[in-house]
Write an enzyme that holds these catalytic residues in place. Sequence first.
Site, mmCIF file in Angstrom:
data_model
loop_
_atom_site.group_PDB
_atom_site.id
_atom_site.type_symbol
_atom_site.label_atom_id
_atom_site.label_comp_id
_atom_site.label_asym_id
_atom_site.label_seq_id
_atom_site.Cartn_x
_atom_site.Cartn_y
_atom_site.Cartn_z
ATOM 1 N N PHE A 1 29.400 -27.181 23.423
ATOM 2 C CA PHE A 1 28.119 -26.463 22.913
ATOM 3 C C PHE A 1 28.473 -25.207 22.010
ATOM 4 O O PHE A 1 27.482 -24.687 21.316
ATOM 5 C CB PHE A 1 27.475 -25.989 24.168
ATOM 6 N N TYR B 1 28.253 -28.107 38.341
ATOM 7 C CA TYR B 1 27.418 -27.104 37.541
ATOM 8 C C TYR B 1 26.081 -27.492 36.864
ATOM 9 O O TYR B 1 26.237 -28.810 36.336
ATOM 10 C CB TYR B 1 28.274 -26.484 36.363
ATOM 11 N N GLU C 1 29.810 -15.722 29.192
ATOM 12 C CA GLU C 1 29.793 -16.130 27.990
ATOM 13 C C GLU C 1 30.301 -14.967 27.041
ATOM 14 O O GLU C 1 29.360 -14.488 26.342
ATOM 15 C CB GLU C 1 28.180 -16.554 27.474
ATOM 16 N N TYR D 1 33.349 -14.939 -19.473
ATOM 17 C CA TYR D 1 33.861 -15.775 -18.328
ATOM 18 C C TYR D 1 32.354 -16.243 -17.439
ATOM 19 O O TYR D 1 32.556 -17.563 -17.060
ATOM 20 C CB TYR D 1 34.478 -14.816 -17.123
ATOM 21 N N HIS E 1 14.713 -18.930 30.050
ATOM 22 C CA HIS E 1 15.406 -18.970 28.654
ATOM 23 C C HIS E 1 14.583 -19.079 27.381
ATOM 24 O O HIS E 1 15.051 -18.905 26.369
ATOM 25 C CB HIS E 1 16.378 -20.105 28.744
ATOM 26 N N ARG F 1 32.173 -19.676 -19.607
ATOM 27 C CA ARG F 1 33.358 -20.338 -19.679
ATOM 28 C C ARG F 1 33.826 -20.728 -18.408
ATOM 29 O O ARG F 1 34.307 -22.162 -18.195
ATOM 30 C CB ARG F 1 34.596 -19.835 -20.315
ATOM 31 N N ASN G 1 21.062 -27.140 26.270
ATOM 32 C CA ASN G 1 22.487 -27.004 25.884
ATOM 33 C C ASN G 1 22.969 -27.559 24.787
ATOM 34 O O ASN G 1 23.545 -28.802 24.813
ATOM 35 C CB ASN G 1 23.293 -27.381 27.113
#
Length: 511
Positions: A330, A53, A416, A282, A83, A285, A196
Amino acid sequence: MTVTIQPTGISPADVLAVARGAAKVVLDPATVDAMATSRSIVDGIEAAGRPVYGVSTGFGALANTFVAPERRAELQHALIRSHAAGVGAPMPREVVRAMMLLRIRSLALGHSGVRPLVAAALVDLLNHDVTPWVPEHGSLGASGDLAPLAHCALVLLGEGWVLGPDGERLPAADALRRAGLAPVELAAKEGLALINGTDGMLGMLLLAIHDAAHLFTMADVTAALAIEAMLGSERPFLPELHAIRPHPGQGVSAANIHRLLQDSRVMDSHRDDLAHAVQDAYSMRCAPQVAGAARDTLDFVRTVAGRELLSVVDNPVVLPDGRVESTGNFHGAPLGFAADFLAIAAAEVGAIAERRVDRLLDVTRSRDLPAFLSPDAGVNSGLMIAQYTAAGIVAENRRLAAPASVDSLPTSGMQEDHVSMGWAAAKKLRTVLDNLTSLLAVELLAAVRGLQLRAPLTPSPAGRAAITALGGAAGAPGPDVFLAPLMEAARAVLAGPDLRTAIEQEIGPLG
């Protein structure tokens, strides 16, 4: 300062030095050897013609498409170009520099199969202050931060854009030429190895960890000042009360607040007053319980980020025995969860601070302070609208505290089919922390005003330091002034180191 990339990785301090400073980066010879060794394994796979791959196949949904040897360099270049598909405003310089350094770190661990010259080219970008233009939108934290890292890698090819001196967008080819750098020709596997990774989200998380650590300590400071100005009690912060509920962060925050309230004539003025309130609200405190829980959350996030700094984040990875294996390392879930968790904690630190501001301004609850901290309320509005601003920011932080990491969307033809959204989680965390800075600044300003109005009683050393730090901008309580510059001045004091340094010189280090 010089940061040396070792085969064992780098430290958070190294990332800060490069991202926010001018530290130079060098590759240790051992890292060069580790990269050369892993590259020789990839070269052997290519020579054998085995299908692997990203080396001899396409990517994502195209993982089963064989690529001929003569087109594999073309494949890597096409990957980077396709990309680099982000849109929107550019990410800040510090984020991009952190991202590049962290990608170098991962390559240098010797499991990515890239030639040393690829990592060296990224080093050259950092050392010549060439910062890629990385759009804010594009990463799903799926195979890491694909689009942002591709925008960085594209500059190595002499393509794409870089950030100019004034934030403008300039051609990368021109920037490389001016820096005396040459574009890189990628070989098999190298384009994939450049993109990646979880480096964008990790870089943002490391910067956020540093900022949150400062802000959570300053939250103790502003809480103590507000409690002092409202004539609150120091007794809820006694150490024995927190020893019986041993959350570490709570104990640290309580100890800080207790010490900050000492040596104060303001506190002395009501310590033995039997008519004084038996219990504070609150927001006063329980300050250590909220800020302390945030500290514990920060410790968890720091642990997660530390593990990621030791991790090889790539796909596929080259193992020392010659195997090249696909991984899911990844996937950004660990970082996405951590960023979302820290955003929740930081949002609550800001929310409780705004509640104290509201009490300081409310004449019915502030224990004899004038309405809205104005000596002449009615004609003057004092800090009324500063609290409006704080309330609006709290509302925004609540929206931003909704987790991004549960909002997966499938991509790449369902290859994906579950993504982390870690980039989005880390990016909005930075916004939450920026908002927290503004919220604590409003509390600082209101507390200083309250302490000034307690005169002639002398405040604590922390109170005196805060009045001095804001003195030039704040002046004395009086008629209304243009408030925005004063709020900006308070924000600068809160974000910077000087006030904490001045306080610690008087009372010792804060936890």
